[in-house]
Design a protein around this motif. Structure first.
Motif, short mmCIF file in Angstrom:
data_model
loop_
_atom_site.label_atom_id
_atom_site.label_comp_id
_atom_site.label_asym_id
_atom_site.label_seq_id
_atom_site.Cartn_x
_atom_site.Cartn_y
_atom_site.Cartn_z
N MET A 84 29.90 35.23 26.71
CA MET A 84 30.63 33.98 26.44
C MET A 84 32.11 34.31 26.25
O MET A 84 32.47 35.44 25.94
CB MET A 84 30.12 33.32 25.16
N CYS A 85 32.94 33.28 26.39
CA CYS A 85 34.39 33.47 26.21
C CYS A 85 34.71 34.12 24.86
O CYS A 85 35.63 34.93 24.78
CB CYS A 85 35.11 32.12 26.33
N SER A 86 33.95 33.79 23.83
CA SER A 86 34.23 34.37 22.50
C SER A 86 34.10 35.88 22.50
O SER A 86 34.71 36.55 21.68
CB SER A 86 33.30 33.76 21.45
N GLY A 87 33.34 36.43 23.45
CA GLY A 87 33.16 37.87 23.53
C GLY A 87 33.91 38.49 24.69
O GLY A 87 33.68 39.64 25.05
N CYS A 88 34.82 37.74 25.28
CA CYS A 88 35.59 38.22 26.43
C CYS A 88 36.93 38.78 25.97
O CYS A 88 37.59 38.21 25.09
CB CYS A 88 35.81 37.05 27.41
N ASN A 89 37.34 39.84 26.58
CA ASN A 89 38.59 40.49 26.20
C ASN A 89 39.82 39.69 26.65
O ASN A 89 40.93 39.99 26.24
CB ASN A 89 38.64 41.90 26.80
N LEU A 90 39.62 38.67 27.47
CA LEU A 90 40.75 37.90 27.99
C LEU A 90 41.03 36.64 27.18
O LEU A 90 42.02 35.96 27.42
CB LEU A 90 40.49 37.55 29.46
N VAL A 91 40.15 36.30 26.25
CA VAL A 91 40.39 35.12 25.42
C VAL A 91 41.43 35.47 24.36
O VAL A 91 41.56 36.62 23.95
CB VAL A 91 39.07 34.60 24.79
N GLN A 92 42.20 34.45 23.95
CA GLN A 92 43.27 34.67 22.99
C GLN A 92 43.09 33.70 21.83
O GLN A 92 42.15 32.92 21.82
CB GLN A 92 44.63 34.42 23.67
N PRO B 67 43.09 29.66 24.14
CA PRO B 67 43.77 30.03 25.39
C PRO B 67 43.07 31.22 26.05
O PRO B 67 42.43 32.03 25.38
CB PRO B 67 45.17 30.43 24.93
N CYS B 68 43.20 31.29 27.37
CA CYS B 68 42.61 32.40 28.13
C CYS B 68 43.68 32.94 29.07
O CYS B 68 44.40 32.16 29.70
CB CYS B 68 41.41 31.89 28.92
N ALA B 69 43.78 34.24 29.19
CA ALA B 69 44.80 34.88 30.03
C ALA B 69 44.64 34.52 31.50
O ALA B 69 45.61 34.54 32.25
CB ALA B 69 44.75 36.39 29.85
N ILE B 70 43.44 34.17 31.93
CA ILE B 70 43.19 33.85 33.34
C ILE B 70 43.64 32.43 33.68
O ILE B 70 44.00 32.14 34.82
CB ILE B 70 41.68 34.00 33.65
N PHE B 71 43.62 31.54 32.69
CA PHE B 71 43.95 30.13 32.93
C PHE B 71 45.13 29.71 32.05
O PHE B 71 44.95 29.04 31.04
CB PHE B 71 42.73 29.25 32.65
N PRO B 72 46.36 30.11 32.43
CA PRO B 72 47.52 29.77 31.61
C PRO B 72 47.69 28.27 31.45
O PRO B 72 47.51 27.51 32.40
CB PRO B 72 48.70 30.38 32.38
N TRP C 236 32.12 30.44 29.94
CA TRP C 236 32.01 31.68 30.73
C TRP C 236 32.64 31.47 32.10
O TRP C 236 32.62 30.34 32.63
CB TRP C 236 30.54 32.07 30.92
N CYS C 237 33.19 32.54 32.69
CA CYS C 237 33.60 32.52 34.08
C CYS C 237 33.39 33.91 34.65
O CYS C 237 33.13 34.87 33.90
CB CYS C 237 35.05 32.05 34.25
N ALA C 238 33.47 34.03 35.97
CA ALA C 238 33.17 35.28 36.65
C ALA C 238 34.19 36.39 36.35
O ALA C 238 33.95 37.55 36.69
CB ALA C 238 33.08 35.05 38.15
FE1 SF4 Z 1 36.89 35.37 29.77
FE2 SF4 Z 1 36.51 33.69 31.82
FE3 SF4 Z 1 36.12 32.88 29.30
FE4 SF4 Z 1 38.59 33.36 30.18
S1 SF4 Z 1 37.21 31.75 30.91
S2 SF4 Z 1 37.74 33.98 28.22
S3 SF4 Z 1 38.21 35.12 31.57
S4 SF4 Z 1 34.94 34.44 30.39
#
Ligand code: SF4
Length: 115
Positions: free
Chosen positions: A75-83, A92-97, A106-108
């Motif tokens: 899940m996003c909560s366990g993703c290194n890209l979530v802020q 916020p997420c680094a992939i989707f400014p 979740w995303c790929a």
């Molecule tokens: Fe990670 Fe994708 Fe969630 Fe962003 S949207 S936090 S990249 S799983």
């Protein structure tokens, strides 16, 4: 009380006042930044970039046939890209400014946080 003692006390008081003022300013700026991040609009599953990466607001709804590498506990909560703040559902997420994602989304592009 001597003039030297009064001057020393006055210097200490103004020094403490300056430190307290800086502390208040830091708290105000931090609160303002947190509010600005929380105000980001939520990423839609139909957003072109989100859809291209298979973003789902609920990780349990990910199409397993299309994304066989997805695991239910990702899940996003366990993703290194979530802020942002972990206590907030939308972050916020680094992939989707400029957008925010759901903690249970979740995303790929998922990257597990280091253990
Ligand atoms: Fe990670 Fe994708 Fe969630 Fe962003 S949207 S936090 S990249 S799983």
């Amino acid at each position: 009380m001597s003039a030297q003692t009064i001057n020393s006390s006055r210097r200490r008081f103004f020094g403490q006042l300056a430190v307290a003022s800086v502390g208040v300013a830091v708290v105000l700026v931090t609160t303002e930044q947190a509010s600005a991040q929380a105000a980001l609009p939520e990423l839609s599953e139909s957003d072109p970039t989100g859809a291209a990466l298979g973003y789902r607001a609920d990780s349990s709804k990910v199409d397993a046939a299309k994304y066989p590498n997805h695991k239910p506990d990702q899940m996003c909560s366990g993703c290194n890209l979530v802020q942002g703040n972990g206590a907030d559902d939308l972050r916020p997420c680094a992939i989707f400014p400029g957008k925010s994602v759901r903690n249970k989304g979740w995303c790929a592009a998922f990257v597990p946080k280091p253990a």
